[in-house]
Design a protein around this motif. Sequence first.
Motif, PDB file in Angstrom:
ATOM      1  N   PRO A 259       2.891 -24.820   8.530  1.00 43.39           N
ATOM      2  CA  PRO A 259       3.518 -24.351   9.769  1.00 43.39           C
ATOM      3  C   PRO A 259       2.862 -25.026  10.979  1.00 43.39           C
ATOM      4  CG  PRO A 259       1.947 -22.732   9.010  1.00 43.39           C
ATOM      5  CD  PRO A 259       1.976 -23.811   7.957  1.00 43.39           C
TER       6      PRO A 259
ATOM      7  N   SER B  71       3.751 -14.242  12.837  1.00 39.23           N
ATOM      8  CA  SER B  71       4.944 -15.076  12.975  1.00 39.23           C
ATOM      9  C   SER B  71       4.635 -16.532  12.686  1.00 39.23           C
ATOM     10  CB  SER B  71       5.500 -14.966  14.393  1.00 39.23           C
ATOM     11  OG  SER B  71       5.601 -13.604  14.760  1.00 39.23           O
TER      12      SER B  71
ATOM     13  N   ALA C  52       6.351 -20.636  11.814  1.00 33.83           N
ATOM     14  CA  ALA C  52       7.492 -21.552  11.802  1.00 33.83           C
ATOM     15  C   ALA C  52       6.996 -22.947  11.501  1.00 33.83           C
ATOM     16  CB  ALA C  52       8.197 -21.532  13.153  1.00 33.83           C
TER      17      ALA C  52
ATOM     18  N   TYR D 139       9.480 -14.794   9.923  1.00 33.81           N
ATOM     19  CA  TYR D 139       9.813 -16.209   9.803  1.00 33.81           C
ATOM     20  C   TYR D 139      10.757 -16.470  10.965  1.00 33.81           C
ATOM     21  CZ  TYR D 139       8.047 -14.691   5.349  1.00 33.81           C
ATOM     22  OH  TYR D 139       7.273 -14.114   4.385  1.00 33.81           O
ATOM     23  N   THR D 140      10.306 -17.233  11.929  1.00 34.33           N
ATOM     24  CA  THR D 140      10.994 -17.181  13.231  1.00 34.33           C
ATOM     25  C   THR D 140      10.854 -18.488  13.997  1.00 34.33           C
ATOM     26  OG1 THR D 140      11.046 -15.939  15.328  1.00 34.33           O
ATOM     27  CG2 THR D 140       8.927 -16.086  14.209  1.00 34.33           C
TER      28      THR D 140
ATOM     29  N   PRO E  49      14.246 -20.526   9.881  1.00 32.79           N
ATOM     30  CA  PRO E  49      13.462 -20.393   8.647  1.00 32.79           C
ATOM     31  C   PRO E  49      14.149 -21.004   7.422  1.00 32.79           C
ATOM     32  CG  PRO E  49      14.148 -18.238   9.500  1.00 32.79           C
ATOM     33  CD  PRO E  49      14.476 -19.241  10.543  1.00 32.79           C
TER      34      PRO E  49
ATOM     35  N   TYR F 103      12.647 -22.823   3.512  1.00 29.85           N
ATOM     36  CA  TYR F 103      13.075 -21.785   2.588  1.00 29.85           C
ATOM     37  C   TYR F 103      12.060 -21.520   1.468  1.00 29.85           C
ATOM     38  CZ  TYR F 103      16.048 -19.091  -0.534  1.00 29.85           C
ATOM     39  OH  TYR F 103      16.556 -18.102  -1.332  1.00 29.85           O
TER      40      TYR F 103
ATOM     41  N   MET G 106       9.039 -19.833   2.752  1.00 28.86           N
ATOM     42  CA  MET G 106       9.363 -18.456   3.126  1.00 28.86           C
ATOM     43  C   MET G 106       9.531 -17.596   1.871  1.00 28.86           C
ATOM     44  SD  MET G 106      12.546 -17.067   5.427  1.00 28.86           S
ATOM     45  CE  MET G 106      13.773 -18.181   4.776  1.00 28.86           C
TER      46      MET G 106
ATOM     47  N   MET H 221      13.077 -11.977   9.212  1.00 33.60           N
ATOM     48  CA  MET H 221      13.348 -13.323   9.708  1.00 33.60           C
ATOM     49  C   MET H 221      14.295 -13.276  10.887  1.00 33.60           C
ATOM     50  SD  MET H 221      15.955 -15.371   7.227  1.00 33.60           S
ATOM     51  CE  MET H 221      17.590 -14.818   6.807  1.00 33.60           C
TER      52      MET H 221
ATOM     53  N   SER I 250      17.015 -15.707  12.323  1.00 36.24           N
ATOM     54  CA  SER I 250      17.691 -16.899  11.825  1.00 36.24           C
ATOM     55  C   SER I 250      19.015 -17.072  12.541  1.00 36.24           C
ATOM     56  CB  SER I 250      17.914 -16.733  10.314  1.00 36.24           C
ATOM     57  OG  SER I 250      18.896 -17.622   9.858  1.00 36.24           O
TER      58      SER I 250
END
Lengths: 324, 714, 43
Positions: A42, A66, A68, A116-117, A121, A125, A128, A144, A146
Amino acid sequence: MEKIVQCELCPNGCILGPGQRSRCRTRTNSDGKLYSLVYGRPCAVHVDPIEKKPFFHFLPGTTAFSIATAGCVLACKFCQNWQISQSKPEDTDTYDLPPAKVISNALAYRCASIAYTYTEPTVFYEYMYDTALAARKERVKNTMHSCGYINERPLRTLSKYLDAANIDLKAFTEDFYSNVCGGRLKPVLDSLVILKEEGIWLEITNLVIPTLNDDAKKIREMCRWIVDKLGRDVPLHFSRFFPHYRLTNLPPTPIETLESARKTALDAGVRFAYIGNIRHEAENTYCPNCKKVLIERTGYVVKGNHVVNGKCRYCNTAIPGVWN
Amino acid sequence: MPPASVPSPFLFIFMGAASLLLQIAVLRLLLATFSGNELTIGITLSFWLLYVGIGSALGKRFSRADAFCYSFIVSALFAVPTALAIKLCRSSSWLTPGEATSLAATIIATAVILAPICLILGVQFPLAVSYAGSRNPAGRVYGLESLGACCGGILFTFALASRIDSLELCIVVSLCNVIAATYLGKRKALLSLGFVPLILFFAFRAQVPSVPMRGGATVLSQESKIGEITVVSQGTQSNVYINGQFAYSHPDPQTEERGIHVPMTMHPSPDSLLVIGGSPGCLREILKYTVSCVDFIELDPKLAALSEKLIDAAEGPQFLKDPRVRIVIQDGRRFVKSAAKDAYDMVIVNLPQPTTASINRFYTRDFFREAKSVLRKDGIISIKLLSSSGYMGRSMQIANGSVFNALASVFPNVAVTSQEYGFLFASDAPMVTDAHVLEARFLTRSIPVTYFPSSLFRDAFSSFGVHYVRDRLRLTVPVNTDARPSAYLYNLVLWTEVHGGMWLGHLMRARAWVIVGGIVLFFSLMAFVLFRKKEKTVPFTIFTTGFASLSLSLIAILVFQSLHGYIYEMIGLLAALFMAGVWVGASAARTFHKPFTPLILLDTGLFFLAVASSLLLREPLMPFFVALFAGILCGAQFSAASFTVGSSVAGLLYALDLSGSFIGALITSIAIVPLYGVQAAALIVALIKLASAILLLAFRTFPHNSFYNGVWRR
Amino acid sequence: MSRRDFLKTVGAGILALLLSAAVDAGGKPEQHLTEAMFWRRVE
């Protein structure tokens, strides 16, 4: 035989020859196999109030760990995270954070959930999915934020471990999705229905952009669709637009526009409509029956919570959401 | 056929002035349509110089005696349509409304629209030379045209700017052109052609909208000193656009409250404040505190008037009558320079991001030093940088980091906020950054607010968020200064990442080897083209002189700014000094008998001037000195060179001069100065001129008269 | 400048560019590959 592969994760359905990169920039075909380039890498890691995601009916007052990675399946011209969403993984500075470390960090920071932001996300995948699976074992919840641009099979697979989803319904016209986001509306609507079917706690965010998607008629149509297909209990957040990325020449959304959008939603039967990105009394949760303030919020801070065991303290009406 | 008598010099002076005024009008229109930073100015100038260059190379093909007269007519016929075309561009449908124009669209539109008018202006130069017909006519026309440009620049800066808009300027110049043509052609019938631009002007003036966004009603559109101001209303909200770019909305209490109450809370007892720029709503928020004086600085009188009108409409007139408020219409740097020492508790910089060199002046170490001297002992300066959410990319990291470094090099204490807020605070005294203390401080002051949650401090000063930003900014090396404006460069990089790709960023990150390889390739190609025949060294000299002239002017401007802290009104004066120098130089050199030796001396002169300017950076009069002498030396060189090679190729020389100027302007302003500083830029000019002087010296033995006549006459 | 000199300098420039490309290629960060979950071979 040609070593060509097709990614089946999102509706883009990229077909990649060896060495080619997917549209979301995070997947590559190496020797006839599809690989993710961002697993455990991330570039954004923060501890945020869950209200910031925004989730208003999901463990209010708690924090979410959080994460990403770089990349996104869409290319919205108003993206506020464009520095990650529109870059390649190798052009960003990343952390080395495998799923186990995410969980241990989330526990160390006393986060009730992992979010997941920031970007999309779907592009990370596998990361996550593995993290969600491990988090479930440790009783940490998974959420999440999304855009909902994902195919049915991966979404149903993920749903086994997902606790809540906030989906951006960016507009209610195919035109907007194709001109401003480089995607389609239909798959997003499908995802919303699937998430509801799978029993995931669902909230919807709609960013109201002046002149582009602030048409009252379309907003009414969208609210009717939500009530019709997803039910009256799905909270709907109308967010204030600020100039970002390429849409820097539009002004912030006038407050009246947001207020009238919220009224439209309530009139259409949505029971919980909020205004976001601005301090407003419509940040509070009101009991749909006795109209009293149930959860009082200013900014991302919860000042008072009168939901007891999922019910209104004053009139015992059941309030939908995840409360503990 | 040249006339028997020498024609009046006023004709050529007028030609220079008309050309410059048209250039200003078109440039302003283009800036208002596309984002107005130095990169788009560079693009516009490059096409301008390119087309004028092509035009002047083509011009000698026109041999009709009355061609010069008709060139004025054609220019008059094209000026207004060009302006209208630029305005139409904005409302065309190839943009999402509200989207900033992509770099590719900017380049294509500029290339297409500028072509006709610039080619005509280019063709005029050789035509004027053949019309002038005296001894060394090219030198004479060049000098007089420069004088005209100087007059045009002064006229615009001090008389026309903010009085008439660009379209009106085009029609005035068109009509003057028709009159000039009538005088030249001695036929009164030509006057009737003036009706064509007039009809176009009145027919389309109201039709062509100037709308930066659709769906709102344009309530005001006017041009001021700094550009075009447009107000688009949307319900009760007025959206203010400057040069087609969104500046602020009014009322927008959420943004105003946040922009003021966060900085105000940083200070334990803010009493006397200096606010530089920003929306009028900020004043309303500040006056909620018990302050004794607020100085509000605005550069543009028309923008200040608009702010006053907006406050009046929203809050009533009491705010402007409040004795604590003083609205000062002046350049902020200049004001800070002259303000009393230890006068303020807070300096709040409320300006856009430093994507242009002129705004970058408020984010440099030099400015912070000046600000420090007007601040009291525990005074705080507050600035706002680009915010991000989630992750701060590498270009933004350097852009913001170089400003952070500049602050940290002046103030011992610098506080940052988490990404979404983008505030930086600096002070000599330690500042409180504990969210709970700040929240309590804000609450005890009981300021009435609508949209500002006191809990915001917990988010803005969360230790996780603050550490992330500080760690990210600390990693940067460059320090943003006047002489080396690196924040501006990386903001441009960021801007190109948004609007057209990564190329500028890649260029900045390129390894030394790539640069060396590129330079070797470029110069070998240039040398091959220019020196395949040794005698082409004179055109090479003119090319490098063009480069030197623009680089030295830029250096003069930048040095002036770093010495005196402001520049706005002075750009006009420095440019006028340069142009006047060109006229002096060109007139003086016109009478040289053997111009080849002076060419070498002048090259050496430019070399010494460049070396001197790199050594005298701290002398107060240095910018004036450099601008004037650069003008004299360049003017004299052009005149001597055109005499050397003969007036038949004057057009080509002119084209080379222009392309050299263009490359000088572009490379110096967007690469050399931001990356290596002013001193290095001056030394590069010195090196280039030294090379050109050596080449001239090496080839001086050629019997130039017969030789050049043989080569250059096709 | 003769044709030979010209070719020599162009050659030097290209060599420098190639060298820089080689240096760049050597310094590239390694990619972290993990097999993806949802994909198929296209026949």
